[in-house]
Design a protein around this motif. Structure first.
Motif, short mmCIF file in Angstrom:
data_model
loop_
_atom_site.label_atom_id
_atom_site.label_comp_id
_atom_site.label_asym_id
_atom_site.label_seq_id
_atom_site.Cartn_x
_atom_site.Cartn_y
_atom_site.Cartn_z
N LEU A 1 0.85 -1.19 0.00
CA LEU A 1 0.00 0.00 0.00
C LEU A 1 0.89 1.24 0.00
CD1 LEU A 1 -3.21 0.19 0.33
CD2 LEU A 1 -2.62 1.31 2.45
N LEU A 2 0.58 2.14 -0.87
CA LEU A 2 1.42 3.33 -1.06
C LEU A 2 1.11 4.41 -0.04
CD1 LEU A 2 1.86 4.50 -4.68
CD2 LEU A 2 3.47 3.41 -3.16
N LEU B 1 1.06 8.13 -0.17
CA LEU B 1 1.21 9.31 -1.01
C LEU B 1 1.26 10.58 -0.16
CD1 LEU B 1 -1.13 8.74 -4.06
CD2 LEU B 1 1.36 8.70 -3.99
N HIS C 1 -1.24 -5.59 -6.63
CA HIS C 1 -0.63 -4.30 -6.95
C HIS C 1 -1.09 -3.25 -5.95
CE1 HIS C 1 0.51 -5.13 -11.40
NE2 HIS C 1 0.84 -6.12 -10.61
N SER C 2 -0.26 -2.25 -5.77
CA SER C 2 -0.61 -1.21 -4.81
C SER C 2 -1.77 -0.36 -5.34
CB SER C 2 0.60 -0.32 -4.54
OG SER C 2 1.00 0.30 -5.74
N LEU C 3 -2.54 0.17 -4.41
CA LEU C 3 -3.70 0.99 -4.75
C LEU C 3 -3.79 2.07 -3.69
CD1 LEU C 3 -6.42 1.10 -6.55
CD2 LEU C 3 -7.46 -0.01 -4.60
N ALA C 4 -3.75 3.31 -4.11
CA ALA C 4 -3.85 4.40 -3.14
C ALA C 4 -4.76 5.47 -3.70
CB ALA C 4 -2.48 4.98 -2.83
N SER C 5 -5.31 6.27 -2.81
CA SER C 5 -6.13 7.37 -3.26
C SER C 5 -5.25 8.56 -3.58
CB SER C 5 -7.14 7.76 -2.18
OG SER C 5 -8.16 6.81 -2.15
N HIS C 6 -5.64 9.28 -4.60
CA HIS C 6 -4.86 10.41 -5.06
C HIS C 6 -5.76 11.64 -5.01
CE1 HIS C 6 -1.85 12.62 -7.13
NE2 HIS C 6 -2.53 12.74 -8.25
N GLN C 7 -5.34 12.66 -4.27
CA GLN C 7 -6.15 13.87 -4.14
C GLN C 7 -5.29 15.09 -4.44
OE1 GLN C 7 -7.96 12.88 -0.04
NE2 GLN C 7 -9.71 13.44 -1.28
N ARG D 1 -2.62 1.08 6.86
CA ARG D 1 -3.20 -0.26 6.91
C ARG D 1 -4.63 -0.18 7.45
NH1 ARG D 1 1.54 -4.61 7.82
NH2 ARG D 1 3.01 -3.57 6.45
N CYS E 1 -6.13 2.54 8.04
CA CYS E 1 -6.73 3.68 7.33
C CYS E 1 -5.89 3.90 6.08
CB CYS E 1 -6.69 4.94 8.20
SG CYS E 1 -7.27 4.66 9.89
N PRO E 2 -6.51 4.35 5.00
CA PRO E 2 -5.75 4.52 3.75
C PRO E 2 -4.78 5.70 3.83
CG PRO E 2 -8.01 5.29 3.47
CD PRO E 2 -7.94 4.66 4.83
N GLN F 1 -13.49 8.36 0.96
CA GLN F 1 -13.42 7.06 0.30
C GLN F 1 -14.41 6.98 -0.85
OE1 GLN F 1 -13.30 3.63 2.92
NE2 GLN F 1 -14.23 2.32 1.37
N TYR F 2 -13.91 6.50 -1.99
CA TYR F 2 -14.78 6.25 -3.15
C TYR F 2 -15.75 5.15 -2.78
CZ TYR F 2 -16.32 4.31 -7.59
OH TYR F 2 -17.10 3.84 -8.62
#
Lengths: 438, 438
Positions: A16-17, A19, A240-246, A338, A340-341, A370-371
């Protein structure tokens, strides 16, 4: 199955990335009349009570809620100086008696102090449990039971279990102890030492009942290791990693304990018994040009866990996780990226020990967007020569905390939706169970 | 309320970021024996049937599932050439009779052709509905009813409603028409013209029953506009953009209609009646070093919508959305970045018109990974001098399609979890309702 589940997820968690750096807010002074007690306030309470009584076991220290009318008036006018009284409710055991003490922090004095003689007892403190679980290890009949089973006493660990109430006219403040083998594992709950009944009187702090009923084999911990660092191949699939991008940054703001996001404003409180408290949640009504109150105060009032198994080993297991163990006292620090994103922000808080000393609880609460699928959509094909398609994406705001009581980790989420609803949900994870309440 | 909901979400949808270009896969040749029919195959079916019968109304064309044994054998050995027969099932109305026709595509011939005389009728075709809804507009009694209500006929639009079965010994293939005013709105369902009963015989394609029971006012469309482009201030709160970021690229692969992700492999089929079909879903069992079958075939078998209102206006509304309208025929194109997040990949498919012509359905299905809270966690505080905390993030794979029947948009999600479970869920959005089935 549990072991497999855990292994599958290893890489997901690892990759998990991050960012955004972890943002942590440590409140020093209260800014809102519903703010949880600060470190300084806990210390002041401790000092005031210890000034009156030399020996006190603090079982609960928490904000005594101001009157709703006063809060709503304050909220309407938001004066620069808060004139609402700041009172603290204390439940303490002093000389074997349960005291209900009310303190005025501005006056720095005890307003009332009454002895409670009704049914029920104060919440367990972590400190008394820590002492109680050591008792069997020096109790000759238990040592004999351990030897009879061929077990290594230095690998035995006990845990406190509240006992429920089964109609007794008069009950004392007792707890049962169940013991486990930590030999070969940290997943102690899979290695219970069964067949033994141990009852501790928490007031006397001694074992008052003991039966070695029958000798049963202690299960092995085989295939129940859950620690990431202890896993060995074959590992689960690599995700694969998945992170939210804002790119515009987070869409919410935390000011002290007050949160604003989209059309919502609300306050996040915290209490040793209740855990996270959502207060004064309101949405802005576009058409009326004013805020509309949605929720004055919301929290998990209780988590009742009756095992409903009539056998000696289980009949007493009728836990009130909030009332007996404290949802706030049992709140654990969240693990960034982990629990929390990466786009989450964290809030620290304070709880207290049995001697009244404030204890910092880092990352007690996290807040993130969160989406969450489609808020609303429609494709209209029923009008000749017209094609209409509309879809609104749903992004929600989550306020998360985790309350761990024994082997149960309760994920408590308050989900705010821009459409105007609040969805509280708890998910319980344990080595045996996966339960959701929405 | 609905209007407010929609406005609140406007900016959320608008500002969603597109980090990845929309990837679209148009399958040309079938690679898997469960692949949906290709454009060429639809055309071949059309040609074969029209060669035998000059006038055919195609109500269903779909893959005739090969035997399960043959599929499982094929899956085990994956020969480079598929020798499993490729058969197509056709339901057509020819000279007023329902034909069940089976075609072998390799032999390019009709294998069987039987006339069905039992209960029930073929699924409605979009084409016959398009003709039926025009009938009232030229039907003098209806024109008189419209005039009596002072309405503008050129703004009237009708819609086909299946009629249910209420114990009739013999029933004909009829449908009711309800009509609406499109004047001032595309949200036609809020402007029903009530008090009129219109029954169309779809075989004769004429109105066979008509009653103007009572004149009621048509509601206005005030505050029910849902189109983004038609909104005016005050707008809802501006939400910051939120997108998923996958620096290693997506964690799943789509090869034709076969998907692999984490420990999962499965096939995505599509059928005019059933919509999305998940087949041959299996997880790789690490310990046994082989795949374990989880689901052979899964789809939404029916969506039954009985209104249960005994009045003349509603009693007949007992819709079978899949059987009467076709979940595949009613599947709509997904809107990239709105119906599915920016990290989604899309799959196109084909449906067919009543004359058997293949129709491309762009972006019928999307596949994406989604963050979904905590898969499993535990903080262990019960072992003296040890502190253990473990948490695994849950990222799932979603296969999404949207089936719109009238004013109901059904979001059909198949959620795959690395822990080994599949969670199918439908969420229904309409101008009036928000319903979830998990």
């Amino acid at each position: 199955m549990v072991s497999t589940t855990i292994k599958f997820a290893l890489f997901s968690a690892l990759t998990l990335l991050s960012l955004q750096a972890v943002v942590s807010v440590t409140p020093l002074h209260f800014q809102h009349p519903l703010d949880p007690l600060t470190k300084e306030e806990y210390s002041l309470v401790q000092k005031i009570v210890l000034h009156k009584y030399p020996k006190v076991a603090f079982h609960y220290i928490g904000l005594d809620d101001p009157e709703k009318d006063a809060i709503l008036k304050w909220e309407s006018f938001k004066p620069s100086v808060i004139t609402i009284p700041r009172k603290v409710s204390v439940i303490a055991i002093i000389n074997g008696q349960s005291h209900e003490i009310l303190i005025d922090l501005r006056l720095k004095s005890i307003v009332s102090d009454t002895i409670y003689t009704g049914n029920g007892f104060p919440t367990l403190s972590v400190d008394e449990q820590t002492i109680a679980i050591e008792l069997p290890l020096k109790y000759p009949p238990f040592i004999a039971s351990v030897q009879k089973r061929g077990l290594n006493l230095s690998e035995v660990i006990c845990s406190t279990f509240t006992m429920g109430w089964f109609g007794e006219e008069k009950s004392t403040r007792t707890a049962r102890l169940d013991c486990f083998m930590k030999e070969t594992t940290v997943n102690i709950y899979v290695r219970p030492i069964t067949g033994i009944t141990i009852v501790v009187d928490l007031g006397l702090m001694k074992i008052v009942e003991y039966h070695d009923r029958n000798v049963e084999e202690v299960p092995t911990a085989e295939n129940t290791e859950y620690q990431l660092s202890k896993q060995s191949p074959p590992f689960g699939p690599k995700q694969h990693s998945l992170a939210s991008h804002q790119p515009q940054g987070p869409g919410f703001q935390i000011n002290g304990h007050s949160v604003s996001w989209a059309n919502w404003k609300f306050h996040i409180g915290f209490d040793a018994r209740a855990g996270v408290i959502i207060s004064l949640a309101s949405i802005y009504d576009l058409e009326k040009h004013k805020s509309r109150r949605v929720l004055y105060k919301g929290y998990i009032s209780e988590l009742f866990v009756p095992y409903q198994d009539p056998t000696e080993e289980f009949y007493f297991k009728t836990f009130f996780d909030a009332g007996e163990y404290g949802f706030g006292l049992s709140t654990v620090s969240l693990i960034p990226n982990r629990d929390c994103p990466p786009n989450a922000q964290f809030i620290d808080t304070y709880i207290h020990s049995a001697d009244g000393t404030p204890i910092l609880l880092k990352n007690a609460i996290c807040v993130f967007e969160q989406y969450n699928s489609i808020m609303w959509r429609h494709t209209e094909t029923g009008i000749p020569n017209e094609f209409i398609e509309e879809s609104r994406t749903e992004v929600n705001l989550i306020v998360r905390s985790v309350v761990t009581v024994g082997n149960y980790d309760n994920i408590v989420d308050w989900e705010f939706k821009a459409s105007g609803s609040i969805k509280p949900a708890t998910k319980t994870k344990s080595s045996q169970l996966d339960i959701s309440f929405v």
